[in-house]
Design a protein around this motif. Structure first.
Motif, mmCIF file in Angstrom:
data_model
loop_
_atom_site.group_PDB
_atom_site.id
_atom_site.type_symbol
_atom_site.label_atom_id
_atom_site.label_comp_id
_atom_site.label_asym_id
_atom_site.label_seq_id
_atom_site.Cartn_x
_atom_site.Cartn_y
_atom_site.Cartn_z
ATOM 1 N N ALA A 191 0.745 -1.376 0.103
ATOM 2 C CA ALA A 191 0.103 -0.153 0.049
ATOM 3 C C ALA A 191 0.883 1.303 0.109
ATOM 4 C CB ALA A 191 -1.032 0.088 1.133
ATOM 5 N N GLU A 192 2.196 1.136 0.028
ATOM 6 C CA GLU A 192 3.070 2.407 0.450
ATOM 7 C C GLU A 192 3.380 3.004 -0.971
ATOM 8 O OE1 GLU A 192 4.804 -1.067 1.948
ATOM 9 O OE2 GLU A 192 5.964 0.524 2.838
ATOM 10 N N GLU A 249 14.667 8.854 4.787
ATOM 11 C CA GLU A 249 14.737 8.041 5.750
ATOM 12 C C GLU A 249 13.805 6.911 5.624
ATOM 13 O OE1 GLU A 249 16.270 7.999 8.889
ATOM 14 O OE2 GLU A 249 17.502 9.515 7.849
ATOM 15 N N ARG A 250 12.826 7.139 4.844
ATOM 16 C CA ARG A 250 11.665 5.879 4.551
ATOM 17 C C ARG A 250 12.606 4.890 3.545
ATOM 18 N NH1 ARG A 250 6.697 6.701 1.981
ATOM 19 N NH2 ARG A 250 6.377 4.583 2.910
ATOM 20 N N LEU A 300 4.593 8.317 7.744
ATOM 21 C CA LEU A 300 4.786 6.808 7.053
ATOM 22 C C LEU A 300 5.687 6.065 7.355
ATOM 23 C CD1 LEU A 300 4.032 8.559 3.424
ATOM 24 C CD2 LEU A 300 2.529 7.062 4.791
ATOM 25 N N PRO A 301 5.779 4.818 7.428
ATOM 26 C CA PRO A 301 6.753 3.834 8.027
ATOM 27 C C PRO A 301 7.774 3.591 6.964
ATOM 28 C CG PRO A 301 4.548 2.525 7.327
ATOM 29 C CD PRO A 301 4.541 4.230 7.044
ATOM 30 N N PRO A 302 9.002 3.188 7.312
ATOM 31 C CA PRO A 302 9.932 3.080 6.306
ATOM 32 C C PRO A 302 9.512 1.708 5.410
ATOM 33 C CG PRO A 302 11.102 2.958 8.491
ATOM 34 C CD PRO A 302 9.408 2.809 8.930
ATOM 35 N N PHE A 303 10.196 1.758 4.178
ATOM 36 C CA PHE A 303 9.965 0.589 3.532
ATOM 37 C C PHE A 303 10.625 -0.632 3.903
ATOM 38 C CE2 PHE A 303 8.621 3.756 0.401
ATOM 39 C CZ PHE A 303 7.926 2.859 -0.499
ATOM 40 N N LYS A 304 9.741 -1.657 4.157
ATOM 41 C CA LYS A 304 10.007 -2.962 4.802
ATOM 42 C C LYS A 304 10.059 -3.991 3.606
ATOM 43 C CE LYS A 304 9.020 -1.986 9.465
ATOM 44 N NZ LYS A 304 8.194 -2.417 10.677
ATOM 45 N N THR A 305 10.888 -4.882 3.653
ATOM 46 C CA THR A 305 10.774 -5.953 2.784
ATOM 47 C C THR A 305 9.659 -6.848 2.969
ATOM 48 O OG1 THR A 305 13.261 -5.933 2.330
ATOM 49 C CG2 THR A 305 11.986 -8.226 1.754
ATOM 50 N N THR A 306 8.857 -7.117 1.987
ATOM 51 C CA THR A 306 7.637 -7.972 1.986
ATOM 52 C C THR A 306 7.662 -9.205 1.169
ATOM 53 O OG1 THR A 306 6.228 -6.633 0.703
ATOM 54 C CG2 THR A 306 6.176 -6.229 3.225
ATOM 55 N N SER A 364 11.664 -4.273 -2.506
ATOM 56 C CA SER A 364 11.079 -4.359 -1.462
ATOM 57 C C SER A 364 9.897 -5.250 -1.508
ATOM 58 C CB SER A 364 10.928 -3.016 -0.759
ATOM 59 O OG SER A 364 9.966 -2.475 -1.363
ATOM 60 N N LYS A 365 9.176 -5.509 -2.307
ATOM 61 C CA LYS A 365 8.013 -6.502 -2.796
ATOM 62 C C LYS A 365 8.653 -7.488 -3.587
ATOM 63 C CE LYS A 365 5.743 -3.020 -1.019
ATOM 64 N NZ LYS A 365 6.832 -2.037 -0.210
ATOM 65 N N LEU A 366 9.019 -8.501 -2.713
ATOM 66 C CA LEU A 366 9.506 -9.721 -3.326
ATOM 67 C C LEU A 366 8.564 -10.959 -3.647
ATOM 68 C CD1 LEU A 366 12.848 -9.686 -1.345
ATOM 69 C CD2 LEU A 366 12.176 -8.464 -3.493
#
Length: 387
Positions: free
Chosen positions: A28-29, A37-38, A70-76, A132-134
């Protein structure tokens, strides 16, 4: 947004949450202007919508500083339940006709990666989404074994790592590449691997056994020996010293190794060609290859943004030299020249590479993998002969 995720792409059992049909709520981001920073530890600067999307989304501050929350980009991670795992090609300027990609997207985040545009087919951005979207293919070993049993299958070297890296960080947990190698070893099938990760040394046990039968070869890309440049350009790939150490360990185990000085970017890392080859030769490498920077589709703008952010003083010069190698364009997809470029700059790079290889004794003999040991796996439920 109907192209977002096909039936072949289903969410993993752990986060992210289920994907509704035709939607991308898992991811969603999506946005365009991403705060530093994100995206810390990522390669791309932006996250523009894919080229097939009808809508473009952009982050917009409404005056309430809502972007700060907004949160940092995380690997999903989501599952890719493809029905086949071997991809075929008939490109006349590459040395293989089949390949396997255990993962879609790559967390290494190499800003120049020519595979980034493939994420647009999923309704995702070739920018930050790509790293980040794997998507993982947990059934890849099983599917491979099934495809090898197909009537009339003729073995030729399977290339792995030609699109996304099979040894990117999530391989530590998912071990899909390990499973693929186990299938290939059992079948006596040749494999050529390309990676930027020292994680490949985990599989030295399998690769060394295959190498004894001339079934395995490993190429590691070393783009720069400058840790600052390497970290900025390839933020989550192994450091240059770790890649060289991986080449040393593989070579010592009797596994044929190749150093890839790729991509060569004029006025950025081209000055390191000789030093990289020298370091690789001292690590036991006996073969080398190179490509020059390729900027297809969205990669051009992503690389331009990265260059302006990290090396603004070189921006005009770098692109001037790139266009000199591409007939005045940012990219030329012409068969036969897309990998090495044309013109005086491309010629100079090629001659420097060849002279350094000759001086170091590289490429005097190239290992050609064997298909003589291939035995088709038994089909499921098939009884084996006793004699």
């Amino acid at each position: 947004m109907s192209r977002v995720l096909s039936k072949a792409l289903q969410p993993a059992s752990s986060p992210p949450p289920p994907v509704p049909a035709g939607g991308i709520s898992d991811f969603a981001e999506i946005g365009v202007a991403i705060d530093a920073e994100r995206r810390r530890g990522r390669g791309a600067q932006t996250n523009a919508s894919g080229r097939y999307e009808r809508e473009a989304r952009a982050a917009f501050d409404d005056g309430w500083q809502s972007l700060d929350d907004l949160p940092p980009f995380k690997t999903t991670i989501a599952l890719d339940t493809a029905r086949k795992v071997i991809s075929r090609n008939d490109s006349p300027d590459i040395g293989f006709d089949r390949s396997i990609n255990p993962y879609r997207g790559c967390e290494h985040g190499c800003v120049y990666c020519f595979a980034r545009p493939t994420h647009a087919y999923l309704g995702l951005s070739p920018g930050l989404d790509f790293e980040s979207k794997l998507f993982v293919k947990p059934d890849a070993p099983m599917l491979l074994e099934k495809e090898l049993t197909a009537p009339g299958y003729e073995p030729r070297t399977i290339a792995i790592g030609t699109n996304t890296d099979p040894y990117q960080p999530i391989e530590r947990e998912h071990r899909i590449m390990r499973g693929i190698l186990e299938v290939l070893e059992k079948a006596g099938h040749p494999v050529g691997i390309v990676t930027k990760s020292a994680l490949v040394t985990r599989d030295i046990d399998i690769l060394s056994r295959m190498a004894k039968k001339n079934l395995a070869k490993v190429a590691i890309s070393v783009t720069s020996l400058d840790p600052k440049l390497a970290r900025a350009m390839e933020p989550r790939a192994s450091t240059p010293p770790k890649r060289l150490e991986a080449l040393r360990q593989l070579s010592a185990a009797g596994i044929p190794t190749v150093v890839m000085t790729a991509p060569i970017i004029p006025a950025l890392n081209d000055s390191e060609i000789e030093r990289i080859l020298d370091a690789a030769a001292h690590a036991g490498v006996r073969e080398a290859n190179y490509t020059v920077l390729r900027l297809p589709l969205e990669v051009r703008d992503l690389f331009r943004e990265w260059l302006m952010a990290h090396y603004p003083d070189r921006y005009r010069h770098v692109f001037s030299l790139i266009r000199d190698m591409r007939g005045g364009k940012d990219y030329d997809s012409q068969w036969g020249s897309r990998m090495k470029g044309t013109g005086p700059i491309a010629w100079m790079i090629g001659r420097r590479f060849e002279i350094a290889c000759e001086r170091l004794g590289l490429n005097r003999k190239r290992v050609k993998l064997s298909t003589a040991h291939f035995v088709q796996p038994a089909k499921s439920g098939e009884q084996l002969d006793l004699f």
